[in-house]
Design an enzyme around this catalytic site. Structure first.
Site, short mmCIF file in Angstrom:
data_model
loop_
_atom_site.label_atom_id
_atom_site.label_comp_id
_atom_site.label_asym_id
_atom_site.label_seq_id
_atom_site.Cartn_x
_atom_site.Cartn_y
_atom_site.Cartn_z
N GLU A 1 49.03 60.44 25.47
CA GLU A 1 49.27 59.99 26.84
C GLU A 1 50.75 60.05 27.21
OE1 GLU A 1 47.13 59.76 28.89
OE2 GLU A 1 45.33 58.68 28.26
N HIS B 1 49.87 50.70 28.28
CA HIS B 1 48.59 51.29 28.68
C HIS B 1 47.52 50.76 27.75
CE1 HIS B 1 45.31 53.97 29.38
NE2 HIS B 1 45.51 54.70 28.31
N HIS C 1 43.00 49.83 27.19
CA HIS C 1 41.61 50.07 27.56
C HIS C 1 40.89 48.73 27.69
CE1 HIS C 1 41.67 54.39 25.65
NE2 HIS C 1 42.51 54.25 26.66
N TYR D 1 45.91 35.23 43.96
CA TYR D 1 47.27 35.65 44.30
C TYR D 1 47.99 36.36 43.16
CZ TYR D 1 48.67 31.22 42.05
OH TYR D 1 48.85 30.17 41.17
N HIS E 1 38.73 54.50 32.58
CA HIS E 1 39.70 54.72 31.50
C HIS E 1 40.40 53.43 31.07
CE1 HIS E 1 43.12 57.54 29.90
NE2 HIS E 1 43.06 56.42 29.21
N TYR F 1 61.20 31.95 44.54
CA TYR F 1 61.01 30.94 43.51
C TYR F 1 60.62 31.49 42.14
CZ TYR F 1 60.90 27.95 47.62
OH TYR F 1 61.23 27.34 48.80
#
Length: 219
Positions: free
Chosen positions: A80, A98, A100, A119, A160, A215
């Protein structure tokens, strides 16, 4: 290479290995899936291909330049690599994670973006997008990822996994963990028969982003 550069690379590699082991310990990857990298100047330290994280040591460090040429180590870098290099060439990130992760990967098969049920999405820059599918290790996947990462610090890769980046390995990892949690939350809420989760509006997410600027992280 100066002693100072060598020390910086050594510390960064230790961080890459520790973060990779953390992804495995916390169930975000299985076996040698997923990968981690950190940038030190023009050198990108990245986990090697096909080596279990618990076997990695100082002598296994793998480094490439921003063009992908190996400049450190004997092991082959992760398949990758194009994905990691695309982040470093197009952002000011110093670390990429990265994975899975199961819940995030499941969500990547269901929707074009992660529904903003919390949020926490604002901590990733806004509603998290899903990059269109392309085979792993390809320039096409890297390009799709960059489109999904526009103005964001994390995205999903369709069918993926996840990609997050940050100024440090800890920041990139924390964003990965938040993204997996957000996906797990939506899956849990949306599984209740006869009920539809309420979602935050763009204005509500923007309000949180402004609060974060003033903040910092909530909690």
């Amino acid at each position: 290479m100066s002693d100072q550069q060598r020390d910086a690379i050594g510390r960064a590699w230790d961080g890459v290995v520790a973060t990779a082991r953390r992804t495995a310990a916390e169930g975000l990857v299985v076996g040698t899936s997923g990968n981690v990298s950190a940038r030190v100047g023009d050198t990108v330290l990245v986990t090697p291909s096909g080596v279990p994280y618990d076997r990695l040591g100082p002598r296994d460090a793998v480094g490439v330049d921003l063009a992908g040429n190996r400049v450190l180590g004997e092991l082959a870098p992760t398949s990758e690599l194009p994905l990691h290099l695309a982040v470093y060439r197009n952002t000011d990130a110093s670390a990429v994670v990265h994975t899975h992760a199961v819940h995030a990967t499941a969500v990547s098969t269901l929707v074009p973006e992660v529904p903003p049920v919390h949020y926490a999405a604002a901590m990733l820059g806004g509603t998290v997008r899903v990059a269109a599918y392309a085979r792993y290790g390809t320039d096409e996947l890297a390009a799709n990822m960059l489109a999904a990462l526009r103005d964001r610090t994390g995205c999903l890769l369709q069918n993926h996994g996840t990609v997050t980046h940050g100024a440090t390995l800890d920041e990139a990892y924390d964003r990965t963990a938040q993204l997996e949690w957000l996906c797990r939350l939506w899956l849990a809420a949306s599984s209740v028969p006869g009920r539809t989760p309420s979602l935050l509006s763009p204005a509500q997410l923007s309000d949180v982003q402004e609060a974060l600027k003033g903040y910092g992280q909530p909690g």
